[in-house]
Design a protein around this motif. Structure first.
Motif, short mmCIF file in Angstrom:
data_model
loop_
_atom_site.label_atom_id
_atom_site.label_comp_id
_atom_site.label_asym_id
_atom_site.label_seq_id
_atom_site.Cartn_x
_atom_site.Cartn_y
_atom_site.Cartn_z
N ARG A 128 0.84 -1.21 0.00
CA ARG A 128 0.00 0.00 0.00
C ARG A 128 0.88 1.26 0.00
O ARG A 128 0.58 2.23 -0.70
N ALA A 129 1.97 1.20 0.77
CA ALA A 129 2.88 2.36 0.82
C ALA A 129 3.56 2.57 -0.53
O ALA A 129 3.75 3.72 -0.98
N LEU A 130 3.95 1.48 -1.20
CA LEU A 130 4.55 1.60 -2.53
C LEU A 130 3.56 2.20 -3.53
O LEU A 130 3.94 3.01 -4.39
N ALA A 131 2.30 1.79 -3.43
CA ALA A 131 1.28 2.32 -4.34
C ALA A 131 1.15 3.83 -4.19
O ALA A 131 0.96 4.56 -5.19
N LYS A 132 1.27 4.33 -2.97
CA LYS A 132 1.19 5.77 -2.75
C LYS A 132 2.36 6.50 -3.40
O LYS A 132 2.27 7.68 -3.71
N GLU A 133 3.47 5.77 -3.57
CA GLU A 133 4.66 6.35 -4.22
C GLU A 133 4.65 6.12 -5.73
O GLU A 133 5.61 6.46 -6.42
N GLY A 134 3.58 5.50 -6.25
CA GLY A 134 3.47 5.29 -7.68
C GLY A 134 4.06 3.99 -8.16
O GLY A 134 4.38 3.84 -9.35
N LEU A 135 4.20 3.01 -7.27
CA LEU A 135 4.73 1.69 -7.63
C LEU A 135 3.66 0.65 -7.30
O LEU A 135 3.36 0.39 -6.14
N ASN A 136 3.09 0.04 -8.35
CA ASN A 136 1.94 -0.83 -8.17
C ASN A 136 2.18 -2.22 -8.73
O ASN A 136 2.69 -2.35 -9.86
N PHE A 137 1.81 -3.25 -7.96
CA PHE A 137 1.73 -4.61 -8.49
C PHE A 137 0.28 -4.85 -8.87
O PHE A 137 -0.62 -4.80 -8.01
N THR A 138 0.05 -5.08 -10.16
CA THR A 138 -1.30 -5.10 -10.71
C THR A 138 -1.68 -6.51 -11.12
O THR A 138 -0.89 -7.21 -11.76
N ALA A 139 -2.89 -6.91 -10.78
CA ALA A 139 -3.41 -8.19 -11.25
C ALA A 139 -3.68 -8.09 -12.74
O ALA A 139 -4.05 -7.02 -13.26
N ASN A 140 -3.51 -9.22 -13.44
CA ASN A 140 -3.65 -9.21 -14.89
C ASN A 140 -5.02 -8.70 -15.33
O ASN A 140 -5.15 -8.01 -16.34
N GLY A 141 -6.05 -9.02 -14.54
CA GLY A 141 -7.40 -8.62 -14.91
C GLY A 141 -7.65 -7.13 -14.78
O GLY A 141 -8.66 -6.62 -15.28
N ASP A 142 -6.74 -6.42 -14.11
CA ASP A 142 -6.93 -4.98 -13.91
C ASP A 142 -6.15 -4.14 -14.91
O ASP A 142 -6.08 -2.91 -14.78
N LEU A 143 -5.55 -4.77 -15.90
CA LEU A 143 -4.78 -4.04 -16.90
C LEU A 143 -5.70 -3.40 -17.92
O LEU A 143 -6.81 -3.89 -18.18
N THR A 144 -5.24 -2.31 -18.53
CA THR A 144 -5.99 -1.72 -19.64
C THR A 144 -5.83 -2.62 -20.87
O THR A 144 -4.92 -3.47 -20.92
N PRO A 145 -6.68 -2.46 -21.88
CA PRO A 145 -6.53 -3.29 -23.08
C PRO A 145 -5.14 -3.20 -23.70
O PRO A 145 -4.58 -4.21 -24.14
#
Length: 698
Positions: free
Chosen positions: A110-127
């Motif tokens: 969660r702290a990394l996400a606030k700094e702009g570093l995200n681990f994203t699930a495949n289903g949440d990717l844009t096309p």
């Protein structure tokens, strides 16, 4: 005349179990990942270290206990535990630690996400992102994947130690739901990046990553045409990774170790990690195949957090989330000269890593290799970096006709393959490569240079507390001594003769060595302090090391405490001694420092009636170091260098930020700061180097 110090017998309750103490050490590592005052990417690094530490503990220590159980061994150790009782307690405590690890991971994510570093699930990717990941899978991942079915015609494949796999449970259309499903495993390639960077979203500066196993799961259908995946579950197996060598029966130790490294793949299973929600059919099949019993850890998150280390080091635009970069100072004594030997003829030099550069050690060996007056170079190598300038210098020296002897320790755990490669390179260059003595690991850190000078041969010596490894020298705190003291040089020659030839045990002028006399020498030094205390003379011991687990050593320290000796121990990891127990260890304190750098130096101080003696050593006070390894303890004679070592020790003893103090119950608590000015020893240590440079300028 003072009365002789009385020795006592102590009960099981007077000791802390070694393995339970190690768990407490790893908990201190985890606390650094949990500490909000630690920079975010450094917290990620500590979480990775906690994970890899636990892997090694399971594959070596827990594996050994499991072997004892299988052999029917029921005897209690000196701390009062049977193998069965100890294993039960270990599994309970490590299970809780793993839960804490993954709770911490979620906080850090969660702290990394606030700094702009995200681990994203495949289903949440844009096309567009999904298209990129589909292409990456097709081009780089799919070609190296191998689905391995398990059925009557295809037995269960070999599952490698600490490799990540996917268990795939499958059905075919029209199958009876009551029938057993099909089963296969897919190895997640360890030679591909564990996380893949995804193209940024439109108008976004955030960086996104997808885990490799998630990408494979998303495309699992491509490997099983005609079948429907019911479940895809990550798992990992830990095997016994300790080497079992028949050294006496081995005609060639190098070849025997190479064979044993291959057999390591088949080590008996010790631990099975499965991701939360694992399919019950697949889990039962794995448990039956591995005969793992109850040693199953359910993981609420990605299995194997070692990838976080690379992540913490590989983000160039996020230095604000790391500690400020430390630039090691080149030792001032060697700053204005190209001739190390000229300096060392005049004085001894002490180098404090990582605050002072390891380049001085490499340059010392390099100068010896290039100097026509140098006749011989002798050196021990335990753990060496991947691109070692020292090894290259030794090879060059041999090629120019110098006598070069290198003791390479092939049994340095998990560095065996690298050391075998170095040994072959050195032999090819013409070095005399020796693999040590049967039954003993060579752990001493020493270099001897023999030089022809006007007045005859002169010996120059470097003795260190850490490995000849330029990478770890930037991450570990260690101390090295350069000297041309004749008695140290003479002892160094004899030590190498013992390691390479048939020399009988020596009456050392300066050194203490294991396994022959170091233990007895330490006991003598401790007893002398006890006699001095009983006689009313100044007495005291300060000892800094990585671990203290030798029962007899603990007993000697208890005896000294009962005689009134004040003993301060700085023990980073395992400590089997209980401090502060009334009538037993009233005069003993134990503290551990876990911080940015790995505390690795072994420094021993004995008050000696007001004339302090100081020693550097390669050895911890463990049974293996004192009885099963070639170790070295070297005195420091120069008063100024003694003062520098005393400053290092006192700085550790006054740390009230990262120091944890061991309580009699085996638990550690942070040093109470109160209104005292915060003092963080690793941050203040640079001042010792500054003081040294100031002193040398006069």
């Amino acid at each position: 005349m003072s009365k002789p110090v009385q020795e006592h017998s102590y009960t099981n309750s007077n000791y802390i179990n070694r393995d339970l103490s190690w768990i407490e050490f790893n908990r201190r590592v985890l606390e650094e990942a949990q500490d909000p005052s630690t920079p975010l990417l450094e917290r990620i690094k500590f979480l990775s270290i906690c994970s890899t530490n636990l892997d090694e503990f399971m594959s070596v220590r827990v594996a050994g206990i499991t072997d004892q159980l299988k052999a029917g061994y029921t005897k209690k150790d000196f701390t009062g535990y049977t193998p069965e009782g100890l294993l039960r307690r270990i599994m309970k405590r490590t299970g809780k630690m793993v839960q804490e690890q993954y709770k911490t991971l979620r906080e850090l994510t969660r702290a990394l996400a606030k700094e702009g570093l995200n681990f994203t699930a495949n289903g949440d990717l844009t096309p567009n992102q999904k298209k990129q990941m589909d292409q990456y899978f097709h081009d780089f991942v799919f070609p190296v994947l191998t689905p391995m079915a398990v059925d009557q015609s295809r037995p269960f494949p070999l599952v490698h130690n600490l490799n990540l796999y996917l268990a795939v449970t499958l059905r075919r259309e029209g199958d009876d739901p009551e029938e057993e499903p099909y089963f296969a495993i897919v190895q997640v390639p360890s030679n591909l990046p564990r996380y893949i960077k995804v193209h940024a979203r439109a108008n976004s500066v955030k960086q996104e990553f997808v885990l490799l196993e998630d990408l494979i799961e998303e495309h699992i259908q491509t490997m099983f045409a005609g079948y429907t995946p019911v479940a895809v579950d990550p798992f990992r197996l830990t095997r016994n990774a300790d080497l079992t060598l028949n050294e006496e029966g081995a005609e060639d130790l190098l070849e025997e170790i190479e064979k044993e490294l291959k057999r390591r793949r088949w080590g008996s299973p010790v631990r099975l990690e499965v991701q939360k929600g694992f399919h019950p059919y697949a889990l039962d099949l794995l448990k039956e195949e591995f005969e793992i019993g109850d040693n199953v850890f359910e993981i609420d998150g990605p299995i194997d957090l070692s990838y976080l280390m690379k992540l913490s080091l590989s983000l160039p635009d996020f230095d604000h989330l790391r500690y400020p970069k430390l630039e090691p100072a080149y030792p001032r004594e060697f700053d204005d000269t190209d001739d190390f030997f000229e300096v060392l003829r005049e004085k001894d030099v002490l180098v404090y890593h990582p605050y002072e550069s390891f380049d001085a050690v490499s340059d010392f060996v390099d100068q010896a290799a290039n100097d026509p007056a140098v006749m011989a170079i002798k050196m021990t190598l335990y753990r060496v970096s991947g691109n070692s300038s020292i090894v290259n210098a030794l090879a060059r020296a041999a090629e120019t006709g110098k006598q070069v002897t290198v003791i390479v320790e092939l049994k340095a755990r998990f560095d065996e393959e690298r050391n075998i490669a170095w040994a072959r390179q050195l032999e090819k260059a013409g070095c005399h490569v020796v693999y040590g003595l049967i039954g003993l690991k060579t752990h001493a850190k020493i270099t001897l240079v023999v030089r022809q000078e006007q007045n005859g041969l002169r010996r120059y010596v470097h003795v260190g507390t850490g490995n000849y490894n330029d990478n770890t020298a930037r991450l570990y705190t260690d101390v090295g001594l350069f000297t041309s003291q004749p008695i140290i040089g003479e002892d160094a020659s004899v030590l190498f003769n013992e390691m390479t030839g048939y020399s009988a045990p020596h009456d050392w002028q300066a050194f203490g060595t294991a396994p022959t006399d170091m233990k007895a020498k330490l006991f003598e030094l401790i007893a002398r302090e006890a006699e001095n205390a009983a006689a009313g003379k100044p007495a005291g011991i300060i000892a800094k090391m990585n671990s203290l687990s030798h029962q007899e050593m603990v007993d000697k320290l208890y005896d000294a405490s009962r005689a009134g000796v004040n003993i301060d121990l700085i023990v980073r990891g395992v400590c089997c001694l209980k401090p502060g127990v009334e009538g037993l260890s009233d005069h003993i304190t134990v503290r551990s420092i876990v911080d940015r750098f790995l505390e690795h130096s072994r420094i021993f101080y004995f008050e000696n009636g007001g004339e302090p003696q100081l020693w550097l050593s390669s050895a911890d006070w463990m049974t293996r170091n004192l009885t099963r390894r070639i170790e070295l303890m070297c005195p420091v004679f120069d008063p100024g260098l003694k003062e520098m070592l005393i400053q290092i020790l006192r700085l550790s003893l006054t740390d009230n930020v990262k120091a944890r103090v061991l309580k009699p119950n085996g638990q550690y608590a942070r040093e109470e700061g109160g209104t005292i000015t915060p003092l963080r020893s690793q941050f203040e240590a640079q001042d010792i180097v500054t003081w040294k440079r100031w002193r040398d300028s006069f």
